[in-house]
Design a protein around this motif. Structure first.
Motif: not given
Ligand code: ADP
Length: 532
Positions: A83, A139, A146, A225-226, A313
């Motif tokens: 990331k 993150k 997540g 939302t993972n 990502e």
């Protein structure tokens, strides 16, 4: 004599090589296609055609790859995956080309190095917002699924102990039945030199399983939302408003849902394609030259309630586990079509006799074994632009993909058409607007809405009908327009084809993007004037 014997025995199957990390669906699809699994006790050490594994290959493995072999990773692509690196690459593009084209990643700071910049930005925003809260997400740069993510409003809640990114939290996501979602878009780069990018027309939409609520930032089931998180949530099995059971839809179901509310899904799809191209373009010049390899990426894209796609990502080795019916219907076809695609970009070379057939190596005659899957009908020169950008077939008289791309049984065929939503994917009758009333009001009168301000990219057949294609054409051939559900999105016209063929001229490509954008904007303005 030996050749005679081989001919009598018929073509030998292609051979795939795996390790413990190779997804089960890849193995089962290849077996289904008639491939053999490589066994180093029985087979020649080089006697395989495709090595598919989760982790990247060492440079020596790339250097030693044989002409009959393909690797499922390209060197240098990890620059998109971490990331922090992704943020830096995109920031660099924005700085270099000074272009609003790159405003699709939320403002991002890499910790700890950008800490002071973040603090300055945080307080600047605080001043602007007054008493209203601002939202940020933190993150870990290297983790996935997540893990280790925190969402915060107050800087005192920011904690990090390694390389993290702190990013503006998109607090106005497009909601479906009040649930947040993001899109998993599959992209296959079959080569970086020349740059060749395909997008898959089907994909997945991953939902949070609890209703979106900015009052409870610590609730992962509402904000992340993972599916690795949501499938263990208490609401996973519950029939949720509009979304239904579980936490995934196919992309075609999502687009058809949006269409039912008057959303211009073609425009949205076009914006997504631009995000993909511009992202890959950011690393393309620095990727080492490597033959016989490809990269299947999973782009995570969040749509906000202004229908702007945000890149969250990029995953390499996107998850291929089959956890629910949406997974099964998307991922099996995805692998079938990836194999179709690598036929066009490598494996088929053997079939057309580039000299490997006679050297006694398994590489030569092997490719014939899977020929029936690809079929001969899609001769590179005869490929019509079968797909409309969102998978709609523009003209009913045009041949359907199944007539053109091979002989795979119907049940295994890819290339879903977005307008042909399967029965099991039909929208629930209780379907509600995608988000707030504001969105519905703005989007409802489709005819009267402002025409899109973004370029619609022509299909390759439109710009290079005469360009030589396929193996016979040698190194400078134009790429094929599609394979199964994969559609070529880069190069997208003659100029970008040329700008990527002889070294990668990124500046020229960006100019081409801008030209198309400007053209589209002036067309939109013209149309608006006429309506008045
Ligand atoms: P991971 O690699 O751990 O999955 P992601 O960057 O994909 O990390 O983030 C996980 C989830 O967090 C996403 O699927 C999305 O739901 C949410 N998310 C991540 N970044 C943002 C953001 N900037 N704004 C809103 N939601 C975000």
């Amino acid at each position: 004599m030996a050749a005679d014997g081989a001919a009598r025995a018929g073509p030998r199957p292609l051979v795939f090589r795996v390790d413990d990390s190779t997804p089960g669906v890849v193995q089962s699809v290849l077996l289904e296609r008639g491939w053999d699994k490589f066994d180093n006790r029985e087979q020649d050490v080089e006697g395989w055609n495709l090595y598919w594994r989760t982790s990247s290959f060492r440079m020596t493995e790339h250097v030693n790859v044989k002409p009959w072999q393909q690797l499922n990773h390209h060197p240098g692509t990890t620059k998109l995956i971490r990331k922090d690196r992704l943020a830096r690459q995109l920031k660099h593009m924005k700085r270099t080309y000074g272009s609003p084209l790159y405003e699709f990643i939320p403002p991002t700071f890499v910790m700890p190095s950008d800490y002071c910049q973040f603090v300055a930005e945080y307080f600047k925003e605080k001043q602007t917002l007054g008493t209203k809260p601002g939202y940020w997400i933190c993150k870990p740069a290297e983790l996935s699924r997540g893990r280790g993510i925190i969402i915060f409003s107050d800087i005192k809640d920011l904690i990090f102990d390694d390389t993290y990114i702190v990013q503006k939290y998109i607090c106005n996501p497009l909601l479906v039945g009040r649930y947040k979602c993001d899109l998993r878009i599959y992209v296959c780069v079959t080569g970086f030199k020349p740059l060749t990018i395909y997008i898959y027309q089907e994909g997945l939409v991953r939902f949070a399983t609890e209703k979106f609520d900015l009052g409870h930032l610590q609730n992962s089931y509402a904000h992340l939302t993972n599916s690795s998180i949501n499938k263990s949530g208490a609401s996973y099995e519950k029939v949720k408003e509009v979304v239904g059971r579980g936490c995934k839809w196919t992309l075609s179901r999502f687009f058809s849902y949006l269409r039912s509310w008057g959303v211009d899904d073609l425009l949205l799809w076009q914006k997504i394609r631009h995000v993909v191209i511009l992202t890959v373009l950011a690393i393309a010049p620095s990727v080492p030259v490597a033959a016989n390899c490809f990269e299947l990426f999973g782009f995570d894209i969040l749509i906000d309630d202004n229908l702007k796609p945000w890149l969250l990502e990029v995953n390499y080795s996107p998850a291929l586990s089959l956890d629910c019916s949406a997974d099964v219907s998307v991922k099996r076809k995805l692998i079938h079509d990836t194999i179709e695609l690598i036929y066009l970009h490598g494996l088929r070379n053997e079939r057309h006799g580039r000299g490997y057939a006679d050297d006694g190596h398994p590489g030569g005659p092997l490719a014939d074994a899977d020929r029936g899957r690809h079929g001969d009908a899609c001769s590179p020169l005869s490929c019509e632009p079968l797909f409309h950008p969102t998978g709609r077939t523009p003209n009913k008289d045009k041949p359907d993909v199944k007539k053109v791309v091979g002989t795979r049984p119907e049940s295994q065929r890819a290339s879903p058409r977005r307008d042909a939503v399967p029965g099991k994917d039909a929208l629930p009758s209780t379907a509600e607007p995608p988000s707030k009333r504001k969105l519905k009001d703005r989007l409802a009168p489709r005819k009267a809405s402002t025409p899109p301000c973004l370029p619609r990219l022509p299909s390759p057949a439109a710009w290079s009908p005469a360009a030589p294609r396929g193996p016979a054409a040698g190194g400078g051939e134009a790429p094929d327009a599609h394979a199964g559900g994969f559609v070529l999105i880069f190069p997208f016209n003659e100029a970008t084809f040329r700008a990527s063929r002889d070294g990668l001229n990124v500046k020229r490509i960006i100019q081409e993007f801008q030209k198309l954008t400007n053209k589209r904007c002036s067309q939109a303005a013209e149309k608006k004037t006429k309506i008045r």
